[in-house]
Motif scaffolding. Structure first.
Motif, mmCIF file in Angstrom:
data_model
loop_
_atom_site.group_PDB
_atom_site.id
_atom_site.type_symbol
_atom_site.label_atom_id
_atom_site.label_comp_id
_atom_site.label_asym_id
_atom_site.label_seq_id
_atom_site.Cartn_x
_atom_site.Cartn_y
_atom_site.Cartn_z
ATOM 1 N N SER A 34 -47.396 7.202 -75.299
ATOM 2 C CA SER A 34 -48.045 8.471 -75.652
ATOM 3 C C SER A 34 -48.808 8.247 -76.952
ATOM 4 O O SER A 34 -48.805 7.157 -77.509
ATOM 5 C CB SER A 34 -46.999 9.575 -75.837
ATOM 6 N N THR A 35 -49.424 9.291 -77.458
ATOM 7 C CA THR A 35 -50.199 9.162 -78.700
ATOM 8 C C THR A 35 -49.324 8.754 -79.879
ATOM 9 O O THR A 35 -49.829 8.224 -80.863
ATOM 10 C CB THR A 35 -50.930 10.472 -79.031
ATOM 11 N N ALA A 36 -48.006 8.951 -79.773
ATOM 12 C CA ALA A 36 -47.111 8.558 -80.861
ATOM 13 C C ALA A 36 -46.830 7.057 -80.860
ATOM 14 O O ALA A 36 -46.496 6.494 -81.896
ATOM 15 C CB ALA A 36 -45.790 9.319 -80.746
ATOM 16 N N GLY A 37 -46.965 6.399 -79.713
ATOM 17 C CA GLY A 37 -46.533 5.015 -79.617
ATOM 18 C C GLY A 37 -47.591 3.972 -79.356
ATOM 19 O O GLY A 37 -47.305 2.782 -79.424
ATOM 20 N N ILE A 38 -48.805 4.381 -79.052
ATOM 21 C CA ILE A 38 -49.864 3.406 -78.783
ATOM 22 C C ILE A 38 -51.109 3.842 -79.529
ATOM 23 O O ILE A 38 -51.387 5.036 -79.639
ATOM 24 C CB ILE A 38 -50.141 3.251 -77.263
ATOM 25 N N ARG A 39 -51.813 2.879 -80.058
ATOM 26 C CA ARG A 39 -52.999 3.222 -80.852
ATOM 27 C C ARG A 39 -54.000 2.085 -80.916
ATOM 28 O O ARG A 39 -53.665 0.940 -80.635
ATOM 29 C CB ARG A 39 -52.591 3.623 -82.262
ATOM 30 N N LEU A 40 -55.190 2.439 -81.316
ATOM 31 C CA LEU A 40 -56.232 1.470 -81.634
ATOM 32 C C LEU A 40 -56.278 1.432 -83.153
ATOM 33 O O LEU A 40 -56.590 2.433 -83.796
ATOM 34 C CB LEU A 40 -57.577 1.924 -81.049
ATOM 35 N N LEU A 53 -46.353 0.569 -80.783
ATOM 36 C CA LEU A 53 -45.330 0.598 -81.823
ATOM 37 C C LEU A 53 -43.971 0.628 -81.136
ATOM 38 O O LEU A 53 -43.741 1.433 -80.233
ATOM 39 C CB LEU A 53 -45.499 1.823 -82.705
ATOM 40 N N ILE A 54 -43.067 -0.249 -81.579
ATOM 41 C CA ILE A 54 -41.733 -0.335 -80.983
ATOM 42 C C ILE A 54 -40.708 -0.339 -82.122
ATOM 43 O O ILE A 54 -40.317 -1.412 -82.614
ATOM 44 C CB ILE A 54 -41.581 -1.595 -80.101
ATOM 45 N N PRO A 55 -40.262 0.845 -82.560
ATOM 46 C CA PRO A 55 -39.317 0.901 -83.683
ATOM 47 C C PRO A 55 -38.049 0.072 -83.461
ATOM 48 O O PRO A 55 -37.528 -0.550 -84.395
ATOM 49 C CB PRO A 55 -38.981 2.390 -83.799
ATOM 50 N N GLU A 56 -37.541 0.026 -82.228
ATOM 51 C CA GLU A 56 -36.303 -0.700 -81.922
ATOM 52 C C GLU A 56 -36.444 -2.208 -82.082
ATOM 53 O O GLU A 56 -35.440 -2.926 -82.132
ATOM 54 C CB GLU A 56 -35.844 -0.364 -80.496
ATOM 55 N N LEU A 57 -37.656 -2.703 -82.187
ATOM 56 C CA LEU A 57 -37.889 -4.133 -82.367
ATOM 57 C C LEU A 57 -37.281 -4.639 -83.678
ATOM 58 O O LEU A 57 -36.819 -5.776 -83.764
ATOM 59 C CB LEU A 57 -39.396 -4.411 -82.332
ATOM 60 N N ALA A 72 -44.081 1.403 -87.608
ATOM 61 C CA ALA A 72 -43.023 0.683 -86.902
ATOM 62 C C ALA A 72 -43.519 -0.719 -86.564
ATOM 63 O O ALA A 72 -44.718 -0.980 -86.598
ATOM 64 C CB ALA A 72 -42.653 1.426 -85.615
ATOM 65 N N PRO A 73 -42.598 -1.630 -86.217
ATOM 66 C CA PRO A 73 -43.028 -2.945 -85.722
ATOM 67 C C PRO A 73 -43.900 -2.765 -84.486
ATOM 68 O O PRO A 73 -43.747 -1.784 -83.749
ATOM 69 C CB PRO A 73 -41.708 -3.636 -85.356
ATOM 70 N N CYS A 74 -44.798 -3.711 -84.261
ATOM 71 C CA CYS A 74 -45.738 -3.523 -83.156
ATOM 72 C C CYS A 74 -46.066 -4.835 -82.459
ATOM 73 O O CYS A 74 -45.833 -5.915 -82.982
ATOM 74 C CB CYS A 74 -47.025 -2.874 -83.657
ATOM 75 N N LEU A 75 -46.608 -4.684 -81.257
ATOM 76 C CA LEU A 75 -47.175 -5.782 -80.486
ATOM 77 C C LEU A 75 -48.620 -5.410 -80.192
ATOM 78 O O LEU A 75 -48.937 -4.230 -80.032
ATOM 79 C CB LEU A 75 -46.436 -5.984 -79.163
ATOM 80 N N ALA A 76 -49.494 -6.399 -80.098
ATOM 81 C CA ALA A 76 -50.910 -6.140 -79.853
ATOM 82 C C ALA A 76 -51.386 -6.867 -78.607
ATOM 83 O O ALA A 76 -50.824 -7.887 -78.210
ATOM 84 C CB ALA A 76 -51.739 -6.604 -81.050
ATOM 85 N N THR A 77 -52.427 -6.314 -77.995
ATOM 86 C CA THR A 77 -53.083 -6.988 -76.878
ATOM 87 C C THR A 77 -54.562 -7.138 -77.198
ATOM 88 O O THR A 77 -55.166 -6.270 -77.830
ATOM 89 C CB THR A 77 -52.906 -6.237 -75.542
ATOM 90 N N PHE A 78 -55.115 -8.247 -76.740
ATOM 91 C CA PHE A 78 -56.550 -8.480 -76.897
ATOM 92 C C PHE A 78 -57.237 -8.406 -75.541
ATOM 93 O O PHE A 78 -58.404 -8.727 -75.403
ATOM 94 C CB PHE A 78 -56.789 -9.823 -77.588
ATOM 95 N N GLN A 79 -56.506 -7.950 -74.533
ATOM 96 C CA GLN A 79 -57.041 -7.810 -73.180
ATOM 97 C C GLN A 79 -57.597 -6.421 -72.919
ATOM 98 O O GLN A 79 -58.262 -6.214 -71.910
ATOM 99 C CB GLN A 79 -55.953 -8.121 -72.153
#
Length: 152
Positions: A34-40, A53-57, A72-79
Motif C-alpha cells: 500500500s502507500t505506506a509500504g512501497i514508494r518511489l 519498506l519492511i520493518p520486520e527486516l 524502515a529497512p528496505c529492498l529496491a528493484t531496478f526492474q
C-alpha cells in the motif's frame, strides 16, 4: 580524499582474496504494497528507485538495511520504474520469502604505516521476488583489522 582511496583499496583487495559464507536463511516477512509500504524514492540511491519498506527486516538481519531518510529497512528493484507496476492495482500485505545471506570477506592490505594487516568485512545481501520483480539490498560492515596471519 586519502581515506576514500584507502577504503576503495581495502574493498578491492578484500574482494580479490576470500569470501566465507557465515549464514544463509530464508524467512517469510509481511510486505505492505500500500502507500505506506512501497514508494518511489531517491533516499540511498542516485535516482528515484521503487522500494518496499519492511520493518520486520531489522530483527532478522545483522547489518542496517535502512537507507538514510527512510522509515524502515528496505529492498529496491531496478526492474520497475513506477510503483504501480508492482502494486498492479492490488494494494495488500503479502507474505514474502526473503533470502538473507551473510558473508565474511577478508584479505591482506597495507595499513597507513606500511604494515600488512588482515582486513575483514561483512557483506549482507537480502533478496526477494515480489510479483515477478527482483528486489534486493546489500550492506557492508567493517570489522576491526587483524594480524596478517589471520588471513591465511
Amino acid at each position: 580524499m586519502k581515506s576514500l582511496v584507502v577504503l576503495g583499496l581495502i574493498f578491492l583487495s578484500a574482494m580479490a582474496n576470500a569470501n566465507t559464507l557465515v549464514s544463509e536463511q530464508v524467512v517469510t516477512l509481511p510486505v505492505d504494497l500500500s502507500t505506506a509500504g512501497i514508494r518511489l524514492s531517491k533516499a540511498g540511491y542516485s535516482a528515484p528507485t521503487v522500494k518496499v519498506l519492511i520493518p520486520e527486516l531489522a530483527a532478522v538481519t545483522v547489518l542496517n538495511h535502512r537507507n538514510e531518510g527512510e522509515t524502515a529497512p528496505c529492498l529496491a528493484t531496478f526492474q520497475a520504474i513506477l510503483v504501480e507496476e508492482v502494486v498492479q492495482g492490488k494494494p495488500e500485505v503479502l507474505q514474502v520469502p526473503v533470502s538473507i545471506k551473510l558473508e565474511k570477506i577478508f584479505g591482506v592490505i597495507e595499513d597507513e604505516n606500511g604494515q600488512n594487516i588482515c582486513q575483514v568485512r561483512l557483506m549482507e545481501t537480502v533478496t526477494a521476488s515480489i510479483r515477478g520483480f527482483d528486489f534486493s539490498h546489500v550492506r557492508f560492515g567493517d570489522l576491526p583489522s587483524r594480524h596478517v596471519d589471520d588471513c591465511k
